[in-house]
Design a protein around this motif. Sequence first.
Motif, mmCIF file in Angstrom:
data_model
loop_
_atom_site.group_PDB
_atom_site.id
_atom_site.type_symbol
_atom_site.label_atom_id
_atom_site.label_comp_id
_atom_site.label_asym_id
_atom_site.label_seq_id
_atom_site.Cartn_x
_atom_site.Cartn_y
_atom_site.Cartn_z
ATOM 1 N N LEU A 134 57.174 8.021 34.015
ATOM 2 C CA LEU A 134 57.333 6.622 33.609
ATOM 3 C C LEU A 134 56.465 6.286 32.405
ATOM 4 N N ALA A 135 55.285 6.893 32.333
ATOM 5 C CA ALA A 135 54.431 6.666 31.166
ATOM 6 C C ALA A 135 55.107 7.180 29.899
ATOM 7 N N VAL A 136 55.730 8.361 29.990
ATOM 8 C CA VAL A 136 56.461 8.913 28.845
ATOM 9 C C VAL A 136 57.641 8.015 28.483
ATOM 10 N N ALA A 137 58.377 7.527 29.495
ATOM 11 C CA ALA A 137 59.510 6.636 29.238
ATOM 12 C C ALA A 137 59.057 5.362 28.527
ATOM 13 N N CYS A 138 57.947 4.789 28.987
ATOM 14 C CA CYS A 138 57.430 3.574 28.345
ATOM 15 C C CYS A 138 56.967 3.867 26.920
ATOM 16 N N ALA A 139 56.338 5.019 26.726
ATOM 17 C CA ALA A 139 55.889 5.389 25.380
ATOM 18 C C ALA A 139 57.076 5.499 24.431
ATOM 19 N N LEU A 140 58.155 6.111 24.885
ATOM 20 C CA LEU A 140 59.349 6.254 24.045
ATOM 21 C C LEU A 140 59.988 4.897 23.758
ATOM 22 N N LYS A 141 59.934 3.994 24.742
ATOM 23 C CA LYS A 141 60.449 2.645 24.498
ATOM 24 C C LYS A 141 59.613 1.938 23.428
ATOM 25 N N LEU A 143 57.987 3.351 21.104
ATOM 26 C CA LEU A 143 58.289 3.999 19.826
ATOM 27 C C LEU A 143 59.618 3.500 19.274
ATOM 28 N N GLN A 144 60.629 3.418 20.125
ATOM 29 C CA GLN A 144 61.959 2.977 19.699
ATOM 30 C C GLN A 144 61.944 1.551 19.164
#
Length: 315
Positions: A134-141, A143-144
């Motif tokens: 989830l931390a990676v998913a939030c980081a990518l969000k 970034l996007q």
Amino acid sequence: MVTKKILLNNFDEAMRLFGSKDENLRSIETALGVQIFSRQSPSRGDFVISVRGASGKVEEAVRRIEDARRLGKFEPRRTSVETTGGVSGEVVIVNHAGKAVKARTIRQQIYADAIEEYDVVVAIGPAGTGKTYLAVACALKFLQTGRISKIVLTRPVVEAGEKLGFLPGDFREKVEPYLKPLYDSFYSIIGSDRFRALRDDDVIEIIPLAYMRGRTVEDAFIILDEAQNTTSSQMLMFLTRLGERAKAVVTGDVTQIDLENKEKSGLVESQKVLGGIAEIKFVKFGEDDVVRHKIVRKIIGAYEKWQHPVVSKKS
């Protein structure tokens, strides 16, 4: 046996939490084998909930009640691992296969919300609870949506019987086995080709923790994974790398410390040292948040009982 108390604000909050005929509290008692009592102060009008039982179970019961307070309601607990079932959390990001990545338990939703709100979030809990994913998913969000321009992921390299200097290959080949779990989260969300492109452009950087020393990281989302294996000085070093427009998420499992002196874990110590700082949010996961195969949750529960047995007292 231990007892912990929760102070509620008013009658309305108590009624929302208790449910019809206190069914929400009774469901927790049945699920965890604890005793829950409530009483109202005649002078102030507020309510106190008391939870009594084995230490680990009391902690879990208190977590469930506090989760319900934050969300304003109780949610049914999952009985098996589901692909899209469980809690219908907000979509964090859509992966490369077109599937929504979102919270699947109440505590995962609290975690995702905390990452939005706080500049430093510390997530502690057993394997399989989605802390890193989830931390990676939030980081990518982030970034996007242009809220940061770089993602930095790091973890301590704790050597289990082998020294890096004796392992074959160049530096990247030596450390890659330690960092592979981080790669897997990215592969799942954006695919391997997109990940490699972002890594080659230095938009995503994955490095051992020791190589963070001396840096100031700005305009970035920084994730420290496997933080239970940091020393006190490493944890301090990491947290002081934050520059302007930086956000940090620290994840770890205090039951899987590989340090020789487990009492010196930087993650364990951080709860005592940083707990009073309002800008830092601690989120603690339990076995009910495990979203891997259902047997994983049973394994975690079995080890919890073995490590913290309930000792009955004869009257």
